[in-house]
Write a protein that holds these residues in place. Sequence first.
Motif, PDB file in Angstrom:
ATOM      1  N   TYR A  97      10.171   5.257   3.855  1.00  0.00           N
ATOM      2  CA  TYR A  97       9.133   6.263   3.638  1.00  0.00           C
ATOM      3  C   TYR A  97       8.519   6.086   2.256  1.00  0.00           C
ATOM      4  O   TYR A  97       9.187   5.708   1.304  1.00  0.00           O
ATOM      5  N   ASP A  98       7.236   6.377   2.170  1.00  0.00           N
ATOM      6  CA  ASP A  98       6.543   6.298   0.894  1.00  0.00           C
ATOM      7  C   ASP A  98       7.027   7.430  -0.005  1.00  0.00           C
ATOM      8  O   ASP A  98       7.206   8.559   0.446  1.00  0.00           O
ATOM      9  N   ALA A  99       7.219   7.126  -1.260  1.00  0.00           N
ATOM     10  CA  ALA A  99       7.784   8.107  -2.184  1.00  0.00           C
ATOM     11  C   ALA A  99       6.733   8.979  -2.853  1.00  0.00           C
ATOM     12  O   ALA A  99       7.072   9.933  -3.544  1.00  0.00           O
ATOM     13  N   ASN A 157       0.800  -1.226   0.000  1.00  0.00           N
ATOM     14  CA  ASN A 157       0.000   0.000   0.000  1.00  0.00           C
ATOM     15  C   ASN A 157       0.831   1.274   0.000  1.00  0.00           C
ATOM     16  O   ASN A 157       0.408   2.306   0.530  1.00  0.00           O
ATOM     17  N   MET A 158       2.015   1.223  -0.589  1.00  0.00           N
ATOM     18  CA  MET A 158       2.828   2.415  -0.725  1.00  0.00           C
ATOM     19  C   MET A 158       3.668   2.330  -2.000  1.00  0.00           C
ATOM     20  O   MET A 158       3.724   1.287  -2.649  1.00  0.00           O
ATOM     21  N   TRP A 159       4.269   3.453  -2.343  1.00  0.00           N
ATOM     22  CA  TRP A 159       5.056   3.553  -3.572  1.00  0.00           C
ATOM     23  C   TRP A 159       6.535   3.640  -3.238  1.00  0.00           C
ATOM     24  O   TRP A 159       6.939   4.419  -2.374  1.00  0.00           O
ATOM     25  N   VAL A 160       7.330   2.823  -3.911  1.00  0.00           N
ATOM     26  CA  VAL A 160       8.765   2.766  -3.656  1.00  0.00           C
ATOM     27  C   VAL A 160       9.526   2.826  -4.980  1.00  0.00           C
ATOM     28  O   VAL A 160       9.016   2.383  -6.010  1.00  0.00           O
ATOM     29  N   PRO A 161      10.745   3.382  -4.977  1.00  0.00           N
ATOM     30  CA  PRO A 161      11.536   3.409  -6.214  1.00  0.00           C
ATOM     31  C   PRO A 161      12.058   2.015  -6.547  1.00  0.00           C
ATOM     32  O   PRO A 161      12.448   1.253  -5.664  1.00  0.00           O
ATOM     33  N   VAL A 217       7.139   2.296  -8.176  1.00  0.00           N
ATOM     34  CA  VAL A 217       6.297   1.122  -8.394  1.00  0.00           C
ATOM     35  C   VAL A 217       5.449   0.893  -7.151  1.00  0.00           C
ATOM     36  O   VAL A 217       5.822   1.279  -6.039  1.00  0.00           O
ATOM     37  N   SER A 218       4.313   0.266  -7.338  1.00  0.00           N
ATOM     38  CA  SER A 218       3.451  -0.064  -6.211  1.00  0.00           C
ATOM     39  C   SER A 218       4.038  -1.238  -5.440  1.00  0.00           C
ATOM     40  O   SER A 218       4.357  -2.287  -6.024  1.00  0.00           O
TER      41      SER A 218
END
Length: 565
Positions: free
Chosen positions: A498-500, A271-275, A282-283
Amino acid sequence: MQSRITKTWIAALTLALLATACSGNEQKDAGESSAAASPSATAPAAGSASASAEEAVDPLGKYDPPIEMSFGKLIDQSMKFKEGESIENNAWTKLYEEKLGIKVKFDWTVAGTEDQYFQKLNVAVASNNIPDSFMVNAQTLAKLAEAGQIEDLTPVFDKYLTPTTKELYYADGGNALRAATFDGKLMAIPNISSEIDSTSMLWVRTDWLEKLKLPEPKTMDDVYAISEAFAKQDPDGNGKADTYGLGVDKLLWDGFPGLEGFFNGFHAYPNMWVPDASGKLVSGNVQPQMKAALAKLQEMYKAGLIDKEFGIKDSAKVAESLIAGKLGLYYGQPWTPLWPMQDGKNLDPGMEWKAYPLPSVDAEPAKTQSLFPIKQYFVVKKGFKHPEALVKLANIYKSDEVANNQQLYSSKDGIAFFKYAVTAGSDPHQNLNAYKKLSAAISAKDPSGLSPSDKAGYDHILKYLNGDNVSWGNYLVFGPGSSYSIIDQYLTDKRIQYDAFFGAPTPAMTEKTAALNKLQLEAFTKIIMGEAPIDAFDKYVTDFNKLGGEQMTREVNEWYAKQGK
């Protein structure tokens, strides 16, 4: 999530923690802290009631004659008033008028839930009959900014900030302000809250560990072994197979119990976005690490280490198991000793729990995920003559006068006065700093340097140390070796992911998030319960992308490219 913690001293001391505990299981899109320039402060237009760029301003200056400012307000179920007081007549409204010359009025209030508040607000927005200032969520903020219904606060924001308030709004490197900025214009003041209070840790019944002679958990293999022992070695000694190793509820993602920490142990970030390796966002929901974590949960469920009926039990039902002494391990947020743990301790004084940093599946330390905490914003109606008044209200909320006045926070009988304020915002590390101050005072046996609210917390913890179990939960949150000692360790070791993404919801998010959340919950629950093979995750990924995930990813990366990363 039940808001049981509002009955404790923590309601006055740690407002950020209170908000986290009552937030439930929202799936949030979030931001990664980084240094950022502030929104540019330009001179206001000629004829504006704001001071000119050359004119000195007083961030806490009083309007003379006074001005009126209207608001919309949510009156939640826990909000109470002293006899003779109301939302328009209380210590806060008196403070605003006496110190700022702002007469606060309310065009309307909503007694009920946040959903009901936004239903009322949507009607007001549609009719263009909105108050001078009010609280919005990210979706409403984006709509109001696009429609030109709210003021650009860029000319007045930095100019009117006090040093204390400025420190608050830039504590996260400017991400919260970026989320309120559209086309270079600051269109709202974010309700600052903590990016660390939603982090996860592993909670374990240590009296059961000692009884079964088990080591403390350091690896995911330890988690499995402890779960198996708690489920199969009768840790409560009643001769029945009625205990569980790992607490899970039907929503999967919750402050208590939540599986985020379990997945984080596999370096997966739901449930977060990461590099990714290429630098694109990407999800976390569709990365291969998620599949590995689901496979292990399926194995644990099949082995009886997870309640067979978790798919129909909410957090309150899982809490009943903990309180009754049937649950020995869960992943959860730092406030959970206040509820439900404290209720369990009240029934069984021998019950003991302890927080541990997230164990990892391999040699790489696990990072706990942190979701973007900003869910509310305060805006000013387009055309209101004094947009800087909102900044002044934010300033006084963080002023020493408020900080040192217990009558603006809570009463001895549990009335939460702070809820009357028309703006809000907490130091993102407020709870962590409280832990540091309280732990130091406890170790030194000297509370002389504590503020009145911190001293109240110290007194409660001291009660526990002197044998009063009613304050045990407070000790597990703020005492030495508490949950906030774990968060302090996370920060020191840089073990927070941390979410991006921290922007306003993209078009695809607005349209597709509900359907994708439902898809995820159904697919993951079936996999964990063995009703679908682990390879069903691959179909989930395909469906996720087809039903909006691919479009969402594209929009998120278009936003990300504009952030100068």
